[in-house]
Design a protein around this motif. Sequence first.
Motif, short mmCIF file in Angstrom:
data_model
loop_
_atom_site.label_atom_id
_atom_site.label_comp_id
_atom_site.label_asym_id
_atom_site.label_seq_id
_atom_site.Cartn_x
_atom_site.Cartn_y
_atom_site.Cartn_z
N ILE B 187 6.96 1.89 9.48
CA ILE B 187 5.99 1.11 9.58
C ILE B 187 6.43 -0.36 10.16
O ILE B 187 7.60 -0.64 10.23
CB ILE B 187 5.40 0.80 8.33
CG1 ILE B 187 6.71 0.45 7.18
CG2 ILE B 187 4.61 1.70 7.58
CD1 ILE B 187 6.21 -0.38 5.89
N CYS B 193 1.07 -2.87 4.46
CA CYS B 193 0.85 -1.70 3.57
C CYS B 193 0.48 -1.93 2.26
O CYS B 193 -0.45 -1.28 1.69
CB CYS B 193 2.25 -0.60 3.56
SG CYS B 193 2.41 0.08 5.21
N CYS B 196 -2.99 -2.34 2.02
CA CYS B 196 -3.75 -1.54 2.58
C CYS B 196 -4.63 -0.56 1.49
O CYS B 196 -4.07 -0.15 0.69
CB CYS B 196 -2.95 -0.49 3.47
SG CYS B 196 -3.72 0.96 4.17
N LYS B 199 -4.55 3.77 1.43
CA LYS B 199 -3.60 4.37 2.25
C LYS B 199 -3.88 5.68 2.88
O LYS B 199 -3.32 6.77 2.60
CB LYS B 199 -2.35 4.64 1.26
CG LYS B 199 -2.39 3.36 0.13
CD LYS B 199 -0.81 2.60 0.41
CE LYS B 199 -0.50 1.70 -0.41
NZ LYS B 199 -1.44 0.33 -0.45
N CYS B 201 -2.93 6.85 5.65
CA CYS B 201 -1.79 7.49 6.23
C CYS B 201 -1.36 8.63 5.25
O CYS B 201 -0.66 9.78 5.56
CB CYS B 201 -0.58 6.66 6.68
SG CYS B 201 0.10 5.74 5.14
N CYS B 232 0.18 9.98 11.30
CA CYS B 232 -0.04 8.56 10.31
C CYS B 232 -0.38 7.63 11.63
O CYS B 232 -1.17 6.61 11.44
CB CYS B 232 1.15 8.12 9.67
SG CYS B 232 2.67 8.34 10.49
N CYS B 236 -3.39 5.56 10.58
CA CYS B 236 -3.21 4.25 10.01
C CYS B 236 -4.44 3.12 10.70
O CYS B 236 -4.32 3.04 12.13
CB CYS B 236 -2.11 3.50 10.39
SG CYS B 236 -1.92 1.75 9.71
N ASN B 240 -0.32 -0.01 11.95
CA ASN B 240 0.96 -0.35 11.38
C ASN B 240 2.41 0.72 11.44
O ASN B 240 3.34 0.34 10.95
CB ASN B 240 0.81 -0.61 9.99
CG ASN B 240 1.98 -1.44 9.48
OD1 ASN B 240 2.63 -2.33 9.97
ND2 ASN B 240 1.99 -1.56 8.09
#
Lengths: 325, 443
Positions: B187, B193, B196, B199, B201, B232, B236, B240
Motif C-alpha cells: 500500500i 487504509c 477505508c 476494505k 481489497c 487489489c 481499491c 492506494n
Amino acid sequence: MNRSELISRILVYAGVVLVIGAPLVFWARTPLIHARMPEYGGWSPNIIHANVGEPLHLKLTSDDVVHGFAVGQMDMQSVDILPGKVTDITLKFDKPGIYTFYCTRWCGLNHWRMRGTIEVSGSPSDSEPASPPLYVSLNLDIDAPHDAPVVPAQKPSAIRGQGLIPNSPFLQSFDYYRSNSPYQAFLDLSNTSLTEPQRWDVVAFIWRSNTLSESLANGKQLYAQNCAACHGENGAGDGVFADDLTTAGESSMQTMEGAMDMIMQSPVDFTDPQRMLGASPALLQGKILRGGMGTGMPMWGSIFTEEQIWDLIAYIYSFQFEYQN
Amino acid sequence: MTKIELTRIPFIKNAFKSRYPQLAVFIVMLIGYIFAILAGLIGTPVGSHNFSIVFVWIAWWAILILVAVPFFGRGWCAICPIPLPGEWLQRGAILTPPDKRPKWLNLRVPKMFRNIWLQNISFLLLALFSSVLLTTPNITGIILAAMLFTAIGLGAIFERRAFCRYLCPVGGFIGLYSQAAPIELRIKDKQVCVTCEGKPCYNGSSIGFGCPWDVFPGGLTKNTYCGLCMECIRTCPHDNIAVNLRPFSADLAKPSTRMDEAFKAFIMLGSAIIYAGVLLGPWGTFKDAAYNVGSSAWFMYAGIFLSIIFGILPGFFTLGLLGTKGNATLKHRFASLSITLIPLGLMFWVAFSLSFVLTNASYILASLSDPLGLGWNLFGTANTAWQPMLTSILAPAQALALVGGLIWSARTAQKAANEVKVSPIPVIVYCFIATSIMLWLLL
Ligand code: SF4
Ligand code: SF4
Ligand code: SF4
C-alpha cells in the motif's frame, strides 16, 4: 451476464476444447508402431496387414533405446528407429504371405526375440513351388551331436591344399560340399597317398573353392550384424551378450510368456574344430533356418533368404580354415 | 534505500488495472498447461523428447528459478494457470463478480492447516519422487492434472485460493524466495487504509474480488503470501496500491519467527545440495537408488534425504546457535536466523539449475517442432541434436552464483543477528561450509 464476460468464457471454452480435441485427433490419425525392448513388450502392434502391390506406409518410433527395422527375406536397407523420434518407411510386397519384421540393433538381451509379422494378402502373381531345405531332404537330425572324432593339429590351409587335390570329380562338386562335413571329406580322402595334414589342407581347399569371394564378404557382414552379439566377433562364442545369456539367461527368458521351461545355453564356439569340422553346411543351414529351439539361438528362416544363409555358412567355416596367406 | 513506484507509469498501471492483458496470458498459459498434460499422457514415453517433460521441467523450471523468482518474486503466480479453473468456478465469473455468486461451501481453512507445513510435505513428496517424475511423461501428465483438479476441488470446499496458499508444492518455495526479489506490492499510505470503509481489497466489491490469497494488502510487509494477482489494484477505491521496484532482499530485514518458514528454508537448501550430489555427482549408486522408487535402496535414499533436511542441516545450525549468547530464546534465534538461508538457498538452486538447464536446453528446440512425438517438424528443428549449451561459461557462472550467494547470505546474517542481538559468526561459518560443499559438488 455482460458481453465481455460472455466473450471471455467463449474464448476459454474454445481454447480448452481446441487444445484437447486437436491433439487427440492428430494422435488418433497417426498410428505409430512402437518399438520397445522385448522385456517391455517388443513391437506394438506386432501384426501388420498389407495388400500385395499396394504401398504400405509405416511410422515407427522407439519408446526406449535405439532399435532397427527390417523385413526378412526382402531386399531392403534396415532403418534405425531412434527414441522419441519417428521414422517413416514405405514398403511394397509383390507376393502374398507372412513376412517377418525384426529389430536390427542389439537393443538388449532378448533382442533376437523382437519380431513381428506382416500379413500380406492378395492373389499370388507367380508362385514358385517351394523345395524343402537340404537338411530335410538329407534327413539330418540337427539336434544330435555331430562332433568330429579327429581334428587337425594345425589350421588347414586352402592355399597349401590347392596343388594336392586328387583328381576326383565328386570331391569338387557343389552338392558334395553342401551335404558333407569337413570330417567326412577328410575320411573320403583316406584312400589317397596324402598325409593327414595334407588331407585337411585339401578339405580347406574344397570348402574355399565352393565359395565365392563376394559370398564370404556378404556372409561376414551378415555375421557382424546378426550373429556377433552372441557368437563373438571372432566366432569364439564370446559376444557381448554371451555372458549375460548364460548367467542371466534363465530369468530373462522367464519374463517372456510361455518360455518358463526354456534354458539358455552359451552360444556355440565356431572356433571349436571338433564341433565345426563335424558339421556339414546342410546341418548348419538347418540350425540357422530353424533356430536352437530354446537355446537362445533365434530362428532365421523367416528373415534371411536362402542365399544369405549359404553366404553366412561359408563365412562361418572361415573360422576353421586358412583361406589366404 | 529508495523504492521506485512502477505503478506511477501509466502504461504499467493500466496493464495491471485492466483485466484483459492478464486474461490473455491466462488463456495462453492454460492452453499450454492442458497441452502439456495431454502430451505427457499420449506423447512419446521417452522423457527427453516429450513436450511435457521438456517444457515443464526444463523450460519452465529454467525461467522460474533463473529469472522469475530472483527478479519477480511471485511473478509466476501472477500468470500461473493451475488455480484458474478452480478460481473461475468458485467465483462464477472470469472477469468481474457476477450478480449471483455460485453456492460453494466457502469454508475457512482450519487453523491447524493455515501454515506452510502442507506445502513443505507436498514439496518433499515431489522431491523424493523427482527422478521418476522428471523423466516419465505419464507421471508428469498425471501430476499436472492432479494439481489442476485438486485446486478445483479445494476451491469448491474452501474460500479463496486454498490450494495456492496451503498446498501447492511450488508456491511454498516461490513465496520463500520472493522475499529476496526486487519487486513488491504494497500500500502507498497506511492512513488511507485505516479509514477505508469496507476494505474492499480484502472483502471484495462489485468491481472485483477480495484478495484470493487471503491477505489484507493493507498489512503487507513481505512478499511471501501475496500472489501478485493484481486484484487489489482493481478493487481499491482509493488507488492506494503500488507495485514497487526495490532493493534485493528487502523483506529479509524483518526476520520471520515462524517454524514452518524456517524449515522451508532448510528443505530448499538441503534439496539443492542433495540434487547436486545425486543428479550431477559421480555416484551411480545414489542415482540408482533415487530412480528405483520403492526399492529398499530408494527407502535408504529417502531416509538419508529426510535426515539431512530435518536432522543434519538444522542440527548443525542449532549447534552453531548454541555458541551464541543472547536474550532471545533458542527457538526465536533459530527462526530468525534461518532467514540467512534464503539468499543462500536461492543461489544454490540457481547454480544447480544452470548446469541442469544448459545441459538439456537443446531438447527444447526438438520437442517444439514435434510436441506430440508424431514425427512432425513444425519449425524445422525436430532433428536438433542434443548438445550441452554454453559449457564454457557454466563453471564460472556457477562459482559466481555460489560465492555471490555466500556474500549475500553473510550480509543477511549480520542484519538478522543484529535484530536478535547475537553474533552472526556461527551462521556465517555454517553458510561458508554449505557453500564449500556445494562448490565441491558442482565444480
Ligand atoms: S501457488 Fe502454485 S498453483 Fe498457486 S499460483 Fe503459485 S505456482 Fe500456481
Ligand atoms: S481497499 Fe485500498 S485503501 Fe482500502 S484497505 Fe484496501 S488497500 Fe487500503
Ligand atoms: S489481491 Fe493484492 S495482496 Fe492479494 S494476492 Fe492479489 S495482489 Fe497480492
